[in-house]
Design an enzyme around this catalytic site. Structure first.
Site, PDB file in Angstrom:
ATOM      1  N   SER A 684      15.467  44.367  42.415  1.00 37.87           N
ATOM      2  CA  SER A 684      15.686  44.233  41.010  1.00 37.87           C
ATOM      3  C   SER A 684      16.672  42.995  40.650  1.00 37.87           C
ATOM      4  O   SER A 684      17.090  42.443  39.761  1.00 37.87           O
ATOM      5  CB  SER A 684      16.144  45.362  40.028  1.00 37.87           C
ATOM      6  N   LYS A 727      20.824  49.665  32.394  1.00 32.50           N
ATOM      7  CA  LYS A 727      21.444  48.412  32.441  1.00 32.50           C
ATOM      8  C   LYS A 727      21.802  47.550  31.310  1.00 32.50           C
ATOM      9  O   LYS A 727      23.040  46.870  31.255  1.00 32.50           O
ATOM     10  CB  LYS A 727      20.363  47.580  33.447  1.00 32.50           C
TER      11      LYS A 727
END
Ligand code: ADP
Length: 834
Positions: A684, A727
């Site tokens: 990611s 996140k």
């Protein structure tokens, strides 16, 4: 012959009725006579010709028998001896001569005198071989009969087999048998030898049958008696030996008595009871100090203490559950809702278990405490079982008893701890279970969690099936992707991502502080912690997704305050944002406000970690060299690949971004992800890596308020990632206001708390150039040639280089020098476009 019959017909003689005996021809026997009538008959017979007619009484108990009381067929016998015994009895020895039938009676004497006719039989029968066969059969059967009764002397059977007279054989055999008078009489009364043999064979077969049955019964009874006697005898011996051995054995039987009482009182199901009694029996026969007896005692303790039948009454009242969940937890609306739905289904379909709930999220977000509240709401006992580090199947299923120190597995231990068969068992950290050569614990867990199979779960130690179908299992995991796939398939995962600062403040204020004050015995009016102080702790003393450290830090404030409160009973403490330092020391975390200034070659990514999300700076720096790529910061393989993919993509688009297409030959690129001690992996960071590279190569700075996450492909597509909520919360904590996310993660935005969204701009993208558009302070263009300082320096030095390696470098430099000269105007530090 006829004449002879005639003569015999008329014989008259005294008759002696016999009680319980039948005398056959050729048979010699003695009996005692006590009745006066009979004695008289004997005496008269002696005077005449010593013969007397002997016939059996039909009913032996008749004292004074009449004509009807004796059998009409008897035996003419010779009196061989008379012996007077004391007390008016005579012992008489007689020899049977021939069978005869009574024709008439007269009672002129004090006894009966009878006229009898003898019943002679033909000497040589016509069907000799048939008779022979019959005779053999009779002999054979008689031998068997003799063996079975044990009361016939071996001589008798021998003499029987020596007889070759077919009419005599049945008489001898019958006289030797221990049957009733009526049967013997039937033989005596039969004139035909063949029929006599047949009748006798019949009787023998029946008698043998009866004897065999008797013998079977006898042997069974004897066995039983033998066994009991033997055990009794051995036990007595054992006791004596144990006594001899000394004191240690005293109280031994007390112990087994104690166990049998415990077993009796334990209300065990039949199968368990049987097993327990069997083990107790073994224990009794064992030496108390033997290792094995210790093993059996522990085993018996387990059997007795397991809750085989006990359970609590489940409370499926939804509003009650809702109340308890609301009382114990702030927020977590989605989780509470899901739990209530789950309970509703269980209420509608009693006995239906549905999938196992798995609460997934970082530590300290309340997974354990939600499960505890549910146990309370349902009125089930609660047990927590940690699966972290379990790598051996035996830890779940137990060891067989043959192992030294064997114990049941964790499941059975948890049930015993719960004390009921319907507890709520929390399987904590199911994602931390691993497998090795000792077997895969997850396959054992599969059986535990499968409602089809766990009805009779077998623990190796217990050896008996245990019904787990009433147990409510809830699992927790930090990272759901680490849960073994087959287990995950059986679970319904409920994500708990972490809390915003505001939520943390509310949780501290409403739950943690009151709870901890009560635990520390501090009255709420004596210690007050201001919201500003709570915020201070959240921002500068903890860095976490959950509230565990927050709770811990609050308790350390309380501990310190407690000391002061004890020293001064009138003191009231108010902790505010300033005084908090007094209790906790200097701030531990300074919120890194994302670098504050826009920098070249530094991009901010977002990472998912087991403790929630985090922001991650990625630095790229360029050096003169030959195009090598160095990666540091403990990157995993996937992340390293991501870096290579990012570089290849940037190379392929170099012209578009105004970068020297030959940069990969001229500059070394070093990519570093700080906090190098922590391993990092995953795809990611792809777009972040690429952005940092483009920034370094173009010299265009990255905006300091932007963070990003997304996988990159070789052709610059941006692929979705996991853990967006964590996140985002991390980015929010770090003071970032813009997040670039993959387009496909747009749907996850709805999970993010609104309070956070208010302060964050989420930018979904699907291509890498869109990332650059939002991340860089200026979009690079092909019209402008961007050149970082290192390349420019190289250009400046090219003369020297030519001197050293004239042939190889000339061409390269020739090609590039003009471009370099025209584009590079400024130094690396102050990039051209800021
Ligand atoms: P986990 O199992 O997720 O690691 P815990 O259940 O141990 O977390 O939670 C840690 C502490 O935080 C517990 O004291 C718990 O009561 C408290 N806590 C967590 N979330 C909440 C919440 N939403 N409301 C109230 N207390 C909470």
């Amino acid at each position: 012959m006829k004449k002879e019959d005639k003569i015999m017909k008329e014989r008259k003689m005294p008759m002696l009725p016999l009680r319980g005996i039948v005398v056959f021809p050729y048979m010699i026997l003695h009996f005692d006579v006590g009745r006066t009538k009979s004695m008289k008959a004997l005496e008269d017979a002696m005077l005449i010709d010593q013969t007397i007619f002997l016939s059996a009484q039909i009913d032996a108990s008749e004292e004074d028998p009449g004509k009807e009381d004796v059998y009409p067929v008897g035996t003419i016998a010779r009196i061989k001896q008379l012996l007077r015994l004391p007390g008016d009895t005579i012992r008489v020895l007689v020899e049977g001569l021939e069978r005869a039938k009574i024709l008439s009676w007269s009672d002129e004497n004090p006894y009966f005198t009878v006229a009898v006719a003898s019943m002679k039989t033909p000497r040589s029968p016509r069907n000799k071989s048939e008779m022979e066969a019959l005779a053999r059969q009779v002999i054979e059967h008689f031998e068997r009969y003799a063996k079975l009764t044990n009361r016939i002397s071996p001589d008798a059977s021998l003499s029987v087999s020596a007889i070759d007279d077919f009419s005599r054989l049945p008489d001898v055999v019958a006289s030797n048998m221990n049957t009733g008078v009526d049967m013997k009489q039937a033989i005596l009364a039969e004139p035909s030898p063949k029929k006599r043999l047949e009748k006798l064979l019949d009787i023998l077969v029946k008698e043998i049958d009866i004897l065999e049955i008797e013998r079977n019964i006898n042997s069974k009874v004897r066995q039983q008696i033998d066994k009991t006697q033997r055990e009794y005898y051995l036990r007595e011996q054992l006791k004596a030996i144990q006594k001899e051995l000394g004191d240690q054995e005293i109280g031994r039987s007390d112990e087994s008595d104690e166990y049998s009482q415990k077993i009796e009182e334990a209300n065990l199901p039949e199968e368990v009871l049987k097993k327990a009694l069997k083990e107790l029996d073994r224990l009794k026969k064992m030496h108390a100090s033997s290792a094995e007896s210790g093993v059996i005692r522990t085993y018996l303790d387990w059997l007795i203490e397991m809750p085989w039948q006990e359970s609590t009454k489940e409370n499926l009242d939804l509003s009650h559950a809702e109340e308890i969940l609301a009382k114990d937890h702030y927020g977590l609306e989605k989780v509470k809702e899901r739990m209530l739905e789950h309970l509703a289904i269980r209420q509608l379909r009693e006995g239906m278990h549905g999938p196992i709930i798995c609460l997934a999220g970082p530590p300290g977000v309340g997974k354990t405490s939600v499960a505890k509240s549910i146990a309370e709401a349902l009125n089930r006992n609660y047990v927590r079982m940690s699966l972290g580090g379990v790598r051996d199947e035996a830890e779940i299923r137990g060891h067989r008893r043959t192992y030294v120190g064997a114990m049941p597995g964790r499941i059975i231990t948890a049930i015993k701890q719960a004390g009921t068969k319907n507890p709520l068992i929390l399987l904590d950290e199911i994602d931390k279970m691993s497998s090795d050569f000792r077997g895969d614990p997850s396959s054992a867990m599969l059986e535990v969690l499968d409602s089809e199979q766990n009805k009779d779960f077998r623990d190796h130690y217990l050896e008996l099936p245990y019904d787990l179908s009433d147990v409510l299992f809830i699992t927790t995991a930090n990272y759901k992707d680490a849960i073994p796939r087959p287990l995950l398939d059986r679970m319904e995962v409920i994500d708990i991502a972490g809390y915003t600062d505001n939520e943390k403040e509310q949780i501290a204020h409403r739950h943690l502080i009151p709870k901890q004050l009560a635990l520390h015995g501090i009255g709420e009016h004596r210690l007050k912690i201001d919201p500003a102080a709570i915020r201070e702790i959240i921002h500068h003393y903890t860095r976490e997704a959950g509230v565990r450290n927050l709770e811990r830090t609050l308790t350390s404030v309380m501990r310190k305050a407690a000391k002061e409160l004890v020293l001064d009973p009138n003191l009231v403490i108010r902790v505010n944002a300033k005084t908090i330092q007094k209790y906790l020391g200097a701030r531990k975390f300074l919120v890194d406000k994302a670098g504050r200034v826009d920098q070249v070659g530094v991009a901010r990514g977002l990472a998912w970690t087991p403790v929630g999300g985090d922001t991650l700076e990625i630095e790229v720096t360029l050096m003169q060299g030959d195009g090598s790529l160095e990666l540091t910061g403990q990157l995993g393989d996937v992340m390293k690949e991501s870096a290579r993919i990012a570089r290849s993509h940037v190379r392929s688009k170099a012209a578009e971004f105004g970068i020297d297409p030959m940069f990969h030959k001229k500059v070394d690129m070093h990519l570093h992800v700080p906090e190098g001690a922590i391993p990092k992996d995953g795809p990611s960071a792809g777009i972040t890596l690429a952005t940092a590279m483009v920034s370094a190569l173009t010299g265009i700075a990255v905006r300091h308020n932007v963070a990003m996450t997304g996988e990159i492909t070789l052709r610059g597509r941006v692929l979705p990632i996991g853990g967006l909520k964590e996140k985002t919360l991390a980015a929010h904590r770090a003071g970032i206001d813009t997040i670039i996310i993959p387009m496909e993660n747009k749907k996850d935005i709805e999970d993010i708390p609104e309070k956070v969204l208010e302060k964050l701009q989420m930018i979904p993208v699907s291509r890498f150039d869109q990332v650059l558009r939002h991340a860089l302070v200026k979009m690079p263009s092909e019209k402008t040639s961007h050149q970082p300082a290192v390349m420019r320096q190289e250009a400046a030095q090219n003369k020297k280089t030519v001197d050293l390696e004239p042939v190889r470098n000339t061409k390269t430099i020739d090609q590039e020098t003009p471009q370099n000269k025209s584009t590079i105007k400024k130094d690396e530090g102050d990039h051209p476009c800021s």
